[in-house]
Scaffold this motif. Sequence first.
Motif, short mmCIF file in Angstrom:
data_model
loop_
_atom_site.label_atom_id
_atom_site.label_comp_id
_atom_site.label_asym_id
_atom_site.label_seq_id
_atom_site.Cartn_x
_atom_site.Cartn_y
_atom_site.Cartn_z
N GLU A 30 92.27 43.41 26.55
CA GLU A 30 91.78 44.63 27.55
C GLU A 30 90.43 45.31 26.65
N ARG A 31 89.24 44.36 26.74
CA ARG A 31 88.69 44.91 26.24
C ARG A 31 86.67 43.93 26.72
N MET A 32 86.37 44.98 26.96
CA MET A 32 84.52 43.84 27.01
C MET A 32 83.61 44.70 26.24
N PHE A 33 82.62 43.61 25.20
CA PHE A 33 81.30 44.52 24.69
C PHE A 33 80.01 43.26 25.08
N VAL A 34 78.99 44.51 25.86
CA VAL A 34 78.35 43.36 26.11
C VAL A 34 76.55 43.93 25.41
N PRO A 35 77.07 42.74 24.07
CA PRO A 35 75.57 42.35 23.31
C PRO A 35 74.70 42.80 23.55
N ASP A 36 73.99 43.07 22.55
CA ASP A 36 71.94 42.97 22.82
C ASP A 36 71.47 41.43 22.07
N GLU A 37 70.36 41.37 22.41
CA GLU A 37 69.48 40.52 22.06
C GLU A 37 69.64 39.84 20.82
N ILE A 38 70.14 40.88 19.72
CA ILE A 38 69.88 40.12 18.69
C ILE A 38 70.93 40.28 17.96
N ALA A 39 72.33 40.85 18.21
CA ALA A 39 74.02 41.17 18.42
C ALA A 39 73.37 39.24 19.04
N LEU A 40 73.59 39.07 19.94
CA LEU A 40 73.97 37.82 21.04
C LEU A 40 72.85 36.06 20.39
N GLU A 41 72.48 36.83 19.69
CA GLU A 41 71.61 35.66 18.44
C GLU A 41 72.35 35.34 17.30
N ILE A 42 73.41 36.30 16.85
CA ILE A 42 74.17 36.77 15.54
C ILE A 42 75.22 35.49 16.14
N LEU A 43 76.08 36.53 17.40
CA LEU A 43 77.34 35.33 17.42
C LEU A 43 77.25 34.17 18.16
N ARG A 44 75.77 34.16 18.52
CA ARG A 44 76.23 32.29 18.65
C ARG A 44 76.24 31.69 17.03
N LEU A 45 75.66 32.15 16.55
CA LEU A 45 76.32 31.46 14.97
C LEU A 45 77.11 31.48 13.77
#
Length: 89
Positions: A30-45
């Motif tokens: 029931e939720r969705m977040f759109v990470p910014d570019e920096i957060a995306l780099e971290i989340l991918r790891l």
Amino acid sequence: MTPDSIPRLARGMKLREDKARAQWVVLGPERMFVPDEIALEILRLLDGSRSLGAIADTLATRYAAPHDEILADIAALLDDLAAKGVVTA
């Protein structure tokens, strides 16, 4: 989180590419977040096997940035996401 913590996405949370919107999203119940570019780099790891310190090492090398600064920024981001139930350690 400490440098020895092993962060991962919380149960039910998934990092996916939304091709219709041409962006990456973190999906959960029931939720969705759109990470910014920096957060995306971290989340991918966040693979459930790398420690916070190892993630900081990777990013510090990749971007030729000071390790301690990277570590502090990652810890702050992940602490915020943990409070929202997106990640766990």
